[in-house]
Write a protein that holds these residues in place. Structure first.
Motif: not given
Length: 158
Positions: A75-80, A108-111, A154-157
Motif C-alpha cells: 500500500g501507499s505510505k500513511s500520513k506520519m 512499509r512507512n519507514l522503508s 522486499e518483493q512487496a516494495f
C-alpha cells in the motif's frame, strides 16, 4: 491457555513456538511459565502464564491474514508526523500493540521514508526490529526460512 507446540507472537520480540510449560520458584513464589523459542534469532523467553493477556501474546496469524499483511506492505505510505520524535513514539506504539497489520504499516512507512529521505539511526534500528518481528511471524505461518520471508517482504516494495 496455550499448549506445547503452539505458534504464538510475543509483541516486541516476534513469533515463536511454545516448547514447554514449567513451574519455577522466583522470590519464594511458584509460578507457571511458557518456555518459548523464537526461531529467527534462536532466543528463548520465559513468559509468566498469568501475564499472557497483559503482555498481549496471541496466536500466529493464518495464511489469509498474511496475504492481507502483504497488501498493507504494498500500500501507499500513511500520513506520519513530520517530527521524528513524535513519529518514533507513534511507530513504537504500533509495534508494541503486537498487531501484525500495524507492524507491517511501520515497516512499509519507514522503508518508504528511508528511500525518500533516509532515516535517523533510531528509526533505522526500529525498522530492522519491526522487520524481524514480521519475518518471524511469516516464517512460522508459511513454514519457510527467514531469508525467504525477508525476500517476500522486499518483493512487496518492488
Amino acid at each position: 491457555m496455550f499448549n506445547i507446540g503452539d505458534k504464538v507472537v510475543y509483541p516486541m520480540h516476534g513469533a515463536g513456538v511454545i516448547e514447554a510449560i514449567e513451574e519455577k520458584e522466583i522470590l519464594g513464589e511458584k509460578h507457571k511459565y511458557y518456555i518459548m523459542r523464537i526461531p529467527t534469532n534462536n532466543m528463548k523467553i520465559m513468559v509468566p502464564i498469568n501475564n499472557v493477556e497483559e503482555i498481549g501474546i496471541r496466536q500466529v496469524v493464518s495464511d489469509e491474514e498474511i496475504d492481507e499483511v502483504f497488501k498493507v506492505l504494498k500500500g501507499s505510505k500513511s500520513k506520519m508526523p513530520a517530527n521524528w520524535n513524535h513519529r518514533y513514539r507513534v511507530n513504537l506504539e504500533k509495534i508494541k500493540s503486537g498487531n501484525i497489520f500495524q507492524v507491517a504499516e511501520v515497516v512499509r512507512n519507514l522503508s518508504l521514508r528511508e528511500r525518500e529521505k533516509g532515516l535517523s539511526t533510531g528509526e533505522r534500528r526500529m525498522l530492522e526490529n519491526a522487520k524481524q518481528i514480521l519475518i518471524s511471524e511469516i516464517v512460522l505461518c508459511k513454514n519457510i526460512g527467514a531469508d525467504e520471508a525477508s525476500k517476500l517482504i522486499e518483493q512487496a516494495f518492488n
